[in-house]
Scaffold this motif. Structure first.
Motif, PDB file in Angstrom:
ATOM      1  N   VAL A 250       0.829  -1.205   0.000  1.00  0.00           N
ATOM      2  CA  VAL A 250       0.000   0.000   0.000  1.00  0.00           C
ATOM      3  C   VAL A 250       0.869   1.263   0.000  1.00  0.00           C
ATOM      4  N   LEU A 251       1.928   1.247   0.813  1.00  0.00           N
ATOM      5  CA  LEU A 251       2.780   2.431   0.900  1.00  0.00           C
ATOM      6  C   LEU A 251       3.536   2.678  -0.401  1.00  0.00           C
ATOM      7  N   ARG A 252       4.025   1.594  -0.995  1.00  0.00           N
ATOM      8  CA  ARG A 252       4.740   1.758  -2.274  1.00  0.00           C
ATOM      9  C   ARG A 252       3.824   2.418  -3.303  1.00  0.00           C
ATOM     10  N   GLU A 253       2.538   2.007  -3.275  1.00  0.00           N
ATOM     11  CA  GLU A 253       1.568   2.551  -4.202  1.00  0.00           C
ATOM     12  C   GLU A 253       1.316   4.032  -3.913  1.00  0.00           C
ATOM     13  N   THR A 254       0.983   4.344  -2.644  1.00  0.00           N
ATOM     14  CA  THR A 254       0.702   5.732  -2.258  1.00  0.00           C
ATOM     15  C   THR A 254       1.897   6.628  -2.528  1.00  0.00           C
ATOM     16  N   ARG A 255       3.087   6.065  -2.296  1.00  0.00           N
ATOM     17  CA  ARG A 255       4.283   6.885  -2.419  1.00  0.00           C
ATOM     18  C   ARG A 255       4.848   6.854  -3.833  1.00  0.00           C
ATOM     19  N   ARG A 256       4.093   6.173  -4.738  1.00  0.00           N
ATOM     20  CA  ARG A 256       4.416   6.126  -6.174  1.00  0.00           C
ATOM     21  C   ARG A 256       5.850   5.684  -6.425  1.00  0.00           C
ATOM     22  N   LEU A 257       6.245   4.614  -5.799  1.00  0.00           N
ATOM     23  CA  LEU A 257       7.593   4.088  -6.022  1.00  0.00           C
ATOM     24  C   LEU A 257       7.598   3.277  -7.305  1.00  0.00           C
ATOM     25  N   LYS A 258       8.678   3.407  -8.086  1.00  0.00           N
ATOM     26  CA  LYS A 258       8.801   2.608  -9.299  1.00  0.00           C
ATOM     27  C   LYS A 258       9.065   1.167  -8.890  1.00  0.00           C
ATOM     28  N   PRO A 259       8.654   0.211  -9.767  1.00  0.00           N
ATOM     29  CA  PRO A 259       8.792  -1.210  -9.392  1.00  0.00           C
ATOM     30  C   PRO A 259      10.210  -1.595  -8.983  1.00  0.00           C
ATOM     31  N   ASP A 260      11.225  -0.972  -9.607  1.00  0.00           N
ATOM     32  CA  ASP A 260      12.592  -1.376  -9.272  1.00  0.00           C
ATOM     33  C   ASP A 260      13.196  -0.549  -8.132  1.00  0.00           C
ATOM     34  N   ALA A 261      12.430   0.449  -7.641  1.00  0.00           N
ATOM     35  CA  ALA A 261      12.954   1.297  -6.562  1.00  0.00           C
ATOM     36  C   ALA A 261      12.877   0.581  -5.218  1.00  0.00           C
ATOM     37  N   GLU A 262      13.861   0.873  -4.385  1.00  0.00           N
ATOM     38  CA  GLU A 262      13.821   0.301  -3.037  1.00  0.00           C
ATOM     39  C   GLU A 262      12.805   1.040  -2.182  1.00  0.00           C
ATOM     40  N   ASN A 263      12.350   0.405  -1.108  1.00  0.00           N
ATOM     41  CA  ASN A 263      11.437   1.070  -0.173  1.00  0.00           C
ATOM     42  C   ASN A 263      12.112   2.303   0.404  1.00  0.00           C
ATOM     43  N   ASP A 264      11.377   3.425   0.492  1.00  0.00           N
ATOM     44  CA  ASP A 264      11.942   4.604   1.157  1.00  0.00           C
ATOM     45  C   ASP A 264      11.319   4.772   2.533  1.00  0.00           C
ATOM     46  N   PHE A 265      10.975   3.635   3.130  1.00  0.00           N
ATOM     47  CA  PHE A 265      10.421   3.634   4.497  1.00  0.00           C
ATOM     48  C   PHE A 265      10.825   2.298   5.139  1.00  0.00           C
TER      49      PHE A 265
END
Ligand SMILES: Nc1ncnc2c1ncn2[C@@H]1O[C@H](COP(=O)(O)OP(=O)(O)O)[C@@H](O)[C@H]1O
Ligand SMILES: [Mg+2]
Lengths: 410, 241
Positions: A250-265
């Motif tokens: 959910v957070l990756r989606e809300t935070r608009r992370l690209k599929p190859d990006a690491e979590n920024d949380f």
């Protein structure tokens, strides 16, 4: 009365007579058990005290918590530089995850608060109503702030007992008005005392307010909607891992992370950490008790040694008893009871001594040392196990003696 | 005595061989037959090493025969297990040893009570019987003394009192006067004579003819065999080789 009971009682009194006949030797042997049991009792009490302290300190944290906090953003594969930002809308997104029952975005800062001429610097926590659950806050008097306070950004606070002491000298603060900066806030509730936290900090030196109120009336953060962390409570320990994965999605989606990006949380499983801390406490108690247990083993070897000496010294006595009609069972029982009596007396004295010393040490150091029924059970169990274990070999040796051989013994 | 009671002691072709750890055997008793009726007073004599004590230990149920049968009051005891033998020693036999065998740390009365303790008598009954037995051997007033505080003759009388308290049918004594001077020996033997007169069956081992004369019947053992069994007065030492 049953003949066997009469005989058993007589045999028990024979055992007692021979303990009394060798007072010094019996006392020294008993001392070994006294020291052993005393050491174990003290160590168990110490371990329990440590565990109680840990549990009490951990009680400041709600159950089954996941903590979402910022990660340092990666730049060219290297960590460092700027911190990512966690926002209130991340918390809103998490609220929809299955099995999540409470979500509290947290803004924490230190502020000077005032009541009349009194001043006090304290931690200020701004969050949603859910913080009562995630932070395990209970109300002593008054009420917690509610949804209406949230929506209206009403200037209300809930205060900890230290604030009550510092500003109100213990008087009921509910309904009073305090100031933070120049802004007046009505005290809506007083929290129950929590005591020290894990780090030793005072968990009662705290002021809680709705995050909306904080934004409108205090505004301490440079970036709107920024929070330091989000606490999310899962309904049951079984669902924690699943919820953690869901929150990540959910957070990756809300935070608009690209599929190859690491979590920024980062999502921390507090339950896991708490369990680790608790198990360290438990291992510590077991370790302490085991070390003390060694002295108990030494003590029981002492009994065994004394009993072996006693049996060889009394070979002739055993021969006489057998010759005039003692059954093997009576001889076995006499020597076994002698060993059990010694270990029983030693265990009881050791237990009382251990409990007493524990209480004295606790009183001196200012800790509440528990007296558990476990200690009593332990002492009784030790008495029987040690008595039988140390006495069985010598008693068997006595039983096996041939009466004619034994009578020849000088 | 009207109805025919079984003999107190009956042994038939009794053999005893000691087996050593090294594998050697020492045959000591070579087939003894002996009957002792209730109320008899029997002395057993014989040279040293002839097997008297070996026989006495078997009669006292302290040891088992290698072969042959042993009945007490008509009951076969040679096949009994350890617990049954302990009960026989406790209730049927009073044993008096050469070396007294008292518990040295215990008072005279405590020593007297021990057989009753293993019989399971209550304290009150133990007291009563112990006082009676001590009166019988003329030791009233010495109850609380320790064995070390009285003479050898008195110690042997305590041992006799101890042998009497459970009212056994049989009194066995292995050289009871062996450690006593002749005056005390006489005192002790007079007690046995009195007990016999009161109806107790008494068997005494001795190597002193003076002591044997208190008995009515003499059994002479040599090399593990009975060489003479009859009236004490008719026995001539040396005549039976
Ligand atoms: N436990 C034993 N083991 C081996 N030999 C024994 C044992 N007891 C006695 N003997 C031997 O048996 C023989 C008879 O001994 P014992 O019955 O004591 O004789 P007594 O009492 O007539 O002097 C002796 O040669 C003695 O050495
Ligand atoms: Mg002998």
């Amino acid at each position: 009365m049953d003949r066997r009971i009469v005989i058993a009682r007589a045999v028990a009194s024979e055992a007692w007579i021979s303990i009394k006949a060798n007072k010094l030797r019996s006392f020294l042997t008993t001392l070994g058990i006294i020291i052993g049991v005393c050491a174990v009792v003290i160590m168990v009490a110490a371990g329990q005290t440590v565990q109680n302290m840990i549990n009490q300190q951990l009680s400041g944290i709600g159950a089954n918590l996941l903590i979402i906090r910022p990660e340092f953003t990666t730049q060219g594969g290297l960590r460092g530089g700027t911190q990512s930002i966690i926002r209130t809308n991340d918390a809103d997104a998490i609220r929809n995850v299955r099995n999540i029952i409470a979500v509290s975005p947290m803004v924490m800062t230190t502020r000077q608060i005032a009541y009349k001429s009194q001043n006090f610097a304290t931690q200020l926590i701004a969050s949603t109503t859910d913080v009562a659950k995630t932070g395990n806050y209970e109300i002593e008097s008054g009420r917690f702030f509610d949804e209406r306070d949230m929506r209206g950004a009403v200037p209300v606070v809930v205060i900890g007992s230290t604030i009550q002491q510092e500003l109100f000298h213990g008087a009921d603060p509910v309904g009073e008005v305090i100031r933070i900066g120049n802004v007046p806030f009505t005290v809506k509730g007083l929290l129950k005392t929590k005591g020290q936290g894990i780090g030793g900090q005072d968990q009662d030196a705290v002021v809680l307010m709705p995050i909306t109120t904080f934004r409108r009336r205090i505004f301490g953060t440079r970036i709107p909607n920024r929070v330091q962390m989000i606490m999310a409570q899962v309904s049951d320990e079984r669902f924690i891992e699943e919820a953690k994965l869901q929150i990540e999605v959910v957070l990756r989606e809300t935070r608009r992370l690209k599929p190859d990006a690491e979590n920024d949380f980062i999502i921390d499983n507090m339950t896991e950490m708490l369990n680790t801390i608790r198990s360290v406490g438990l291992y510590l108690s077991v370790l302490l008790a085991s070390i003390a247990g060694i002295s108990l083993v030494v003590g029981s070897i002492g009994i065994m040694n004394m009993m072996l000496v006693s049996v060889s010294e009394r070979t002739r006595e055993i021969g006489i008893r057998k010759a005039i009609g003692a059954k093997n069972s009576s001889i076995l029982m006499q020597f076994l009871l002698e060993s059990i009596l010694i270990s029983f007396i030693g265990s009881m004295v050791g237990m009382v001594l251990g409990i007493g010393l524990g209480q004295i040490a606790g009183a001196v150091m200012g800790y509440a040392v528990p007296i558990s029924y476990m200690t009593v059970l332990l002492a009784v169990a030790v008495a029987i196990v040690v008595g039988v274990a140390a006495g069985i070999v010598p008693a068997m040796k006595a039983t096996r003696l041939d009466p004619i051989e034994a009578l020849r013994y000088q | 005595m009207s109805a025919k009671l079984p003999p107190v002691i009956k042994i038939a072709s009794l053999h005893k061989t000691y087996y050593m750890d090294g594998g050697q055997n020492y045959p000591v008793l070579h087939g003894l037959d002996l009957k002792i009726e209730a109320g008899e007073f029997v002395a057993i004599m014989g040279p040293s090493g002839s097997g008297k004590s070996t026989l006495m230990n078997i009669l006292g149920c302290l040891d088992k025969p290698t072969r042959g049968e042993y009945y007490i009051d008509g009951v076969l005891v040679s096949k009994m297990n350890q617990d049954e033998l302990a009960d026989v020693r406790n209730q049927k036999i009073g044993f008096v040893f050469q070396g007294f065998n008292l518990l040295m740390q215990r008072s005279i009365i405590d020593n007297t009570k021990i057989p009753m303790m293993y019989l399971g008598l209550t304290g009150a009954e133990q007291d009563e019987r112990a006082m009676k037995a001590l009166a019988h051997v003329k030791l009233t007033g010495f109850e609380t003394r320790l064995p070390t505080q009285i003479s050898g003759g008195m110690q042997q009388r305590v041992a006799i009192a101890r042998a009497l308290v459970n009212s056994p049918s049989l009194l066995l004594a292995d050289e009871p006067t062996g450690n006593l001077d002749s005056k005390t020996s006489d005192e002790v033997m007079k007690i046995f004579t009195d007990l016999n007169r009161e109806g107790k069956t008494v068997v005494v081992i001795t190597h002193e003819p003076d002591v044997a004369r208190y008995a009515k019947r003499l059994v002479y053992i040599k090399d593990g065999l009975i060489k003479y069994d009859g009236d004490v007065k008719k026995f001539k030492a040396g005549a039976n080789g």
